[in-house]
Design an enzyme around this catalytic site. Sequence first.
Site, PDB file in Angstrom:
ATOM      1  N   ASP A 176     -23.838 113.316  27.130  1.00 46.61           N
ATOM      2  CA  ASP A 176     -24.179 112.015  26.563  1.00 46.61           C
ATOM      3  C   ASP A 176     -23.446 110.925  27.362  1.00 46.61           C
ATOM      4  O   ASP A 176     -22.247 111.035  27.607  1.00 46.61           O
ATOM      5  CB  ASP A 176     -23.727 112.006  25.089  1.00 46.61           C
ATOM      6  CG  ASP A 176     -24.256 110.821  24.305  1.00 46.61           C
ATOM      7  OD1 ASP A 176     -25.230 110.185  24.756  1.00 46.61           O
ATOM      8  OD2 ASP A 176     -23.694 110.548  23.223  1.00 46.61           O
ATOM      9  N   GLY A 211     -22.226 103.500  16.717  1.00 46.56           N
ATOM     10  CA  GLY A 211     -21.224 103.426  15.652  1.00 46.56           C
ATOM     11  C   GLY A 211     -21.832 103.186  14.286  1.00 46.56           C
ATOM     12  O   GLY A 211     -23.057 103.187  14.116  1.00 46.56           O
ATOM     13  N   ASN A 243     -30.712 110.280  18.955  1.00 46.37           N
ATOM     14  CA  ASN A 243     -29.274 110.566  18.941  1.00 46.37           C
ATOM     15  C   ASN A 243     -28.673 110.260  17.579  1.00 46.37           C
ATOM     16  O   ASN A 243     -28.821 109.152  17.067  1.00 46.37           O
ATOM     17  CB  ASN A 243     -28.560 109.706  19.982  1.00 46.37           C
ATOM     18  CG  ASN A 243     -28.854 110.145  21.398  1.00 46.37           C
ATOM     19  OD1 ASN A 243     -29.700 111.002  21.634  1.00 46.37           O
ATOM     20  ND2 ASN A 243     -28.153 109.569  22.346  1.00 46.37           N
ATOM     21  N   ASP A 247     -24.966 110.736  15.519  1.00 52.93           N
ATOM     22  CA  ASP A 247     -23.560 111.149  15.521  1.00 52.93           C
ATOM     23  C   ASP A 247     -22.849 110.650  14.263  1.00 52.93           C
ATOM     24  O   ASP A 247     -22.285 111.431  13.501  1.00 52.93           O
ATOM     25  CB  ASP A 247     -22.872 110.600  16.789  1.00 52.93           C
ATOM     26  CG  ASP A 247     -21.452 111.137  16.959  1.00 52.93           C
ATOM     27  OD1 ASP A 247     -21.026 112.000  16.169  1.00 52.93           O
ATOM     28  OD2 ASP A 247     -20.758 110.686  17.892  1.00 52.93           O
TER      29      ASP A 247
HETATM   30 ZN   LIG Z   1     -25.731 106.326  23.096  1.00 52.49          ZN
END
Ligand SMILES: [Zn+2]
Length: 342
Positions: free
Chosen positions: A83, A190, A266, A268
């Site tokens: 990434d 974030g 993506n 996270d």
């Molecule tokens: Zn990214």
Amino acid sequence: MPMVSMRQLLDEAAKGGYGVGAFNVNNMEQIQAIMEAARETKSPVIIQASRGARTYTNDRFLYHLMLAATEVYPEIPVALHQDHGNSPATCKSAIEMGFTSVMMDGSLMEDGKTPSTFDYNIRVTREVVELAHEKGVTVEGELGTLGGIEDGHGAGGDPMAHLTDPDQAVEFVERTGIDALAVAIGTSHGAYKFSKKPTGEVLVMKRIEEIHTKLPTTHLVMHGSSSVPQDLQDVINKYGGKMKPTFGVPVEEIQKGIQHGVRKINVDTDNRMAMTGAIRKVFAEKPEAFDPRDYLKPARDAMKEVVKKRMVAFGQAGHAGDYTPIPLAEMAKFYKRQLVNA
Ligand SMILES: [Zn+2]
């Protein structure tokens, strides 16, 4: 089965009209959570590691945990992706270690913070495409810049300032030869993406449609695509956490993107939140516990549930057994033929 090329996963996703979640990992429990979710939903999956994750795991631990994942879950096609590679050297070291896919993020300079020029982006991305495709490894590039900072990576600032330009995207893909393109559409890395539920003004899904119309065969990638669900925020805050109110990218918006060429999504932050909430809950409810398994097991389970939901929502569920993996050496030949025919 061995780790598969991300290009094959995304080509299959395009054929099937679905998206594939790319989940970040730093440790064993996260890898196990994703693989278990993949087994329970029969999903092909992308596991990705940032530079920070590679440092944290000393690279070798990550690689061997991934090998263990392919041994324990032989029925699951899984790609290992770098990434946000910040330089050709970072991508090269990932390829040497056994990653089957790399992102060369030339939208930023090597410091991972300063926006770069279009020419710089083309030059470094092309360089990575040449060395990666020779080994059959997939390359993702990025054009435009996201807001926010995560794992020390990102330009910060206003995500609306550098949206991906559709015409420039066409030139970028032609001149670099990338397999997948990360696009900037107003989102940020974030947890703190939007201060209210995003509207079409701040989350420019229309831009994805425009890019897809001009580049119908390029796999599009959505970064900063955690949904930051309220229930996960609530668990964290109920048990002593201090997350400020925030909004992520609604799953329905991601599904719209998938209808317009988004193949890699993506995620996270949502997984980080699920684990943290579960750990906080154990600490609050069982202050006498001190075996790490007492809180890591619930954390792993909580992350698995989030990943399963995403796999179902993105449409990858049920597709693990659709195809036979193409070895990287065969992929290398495929890229070579493309060059000859170009
Ligand atoms: Zn990214």
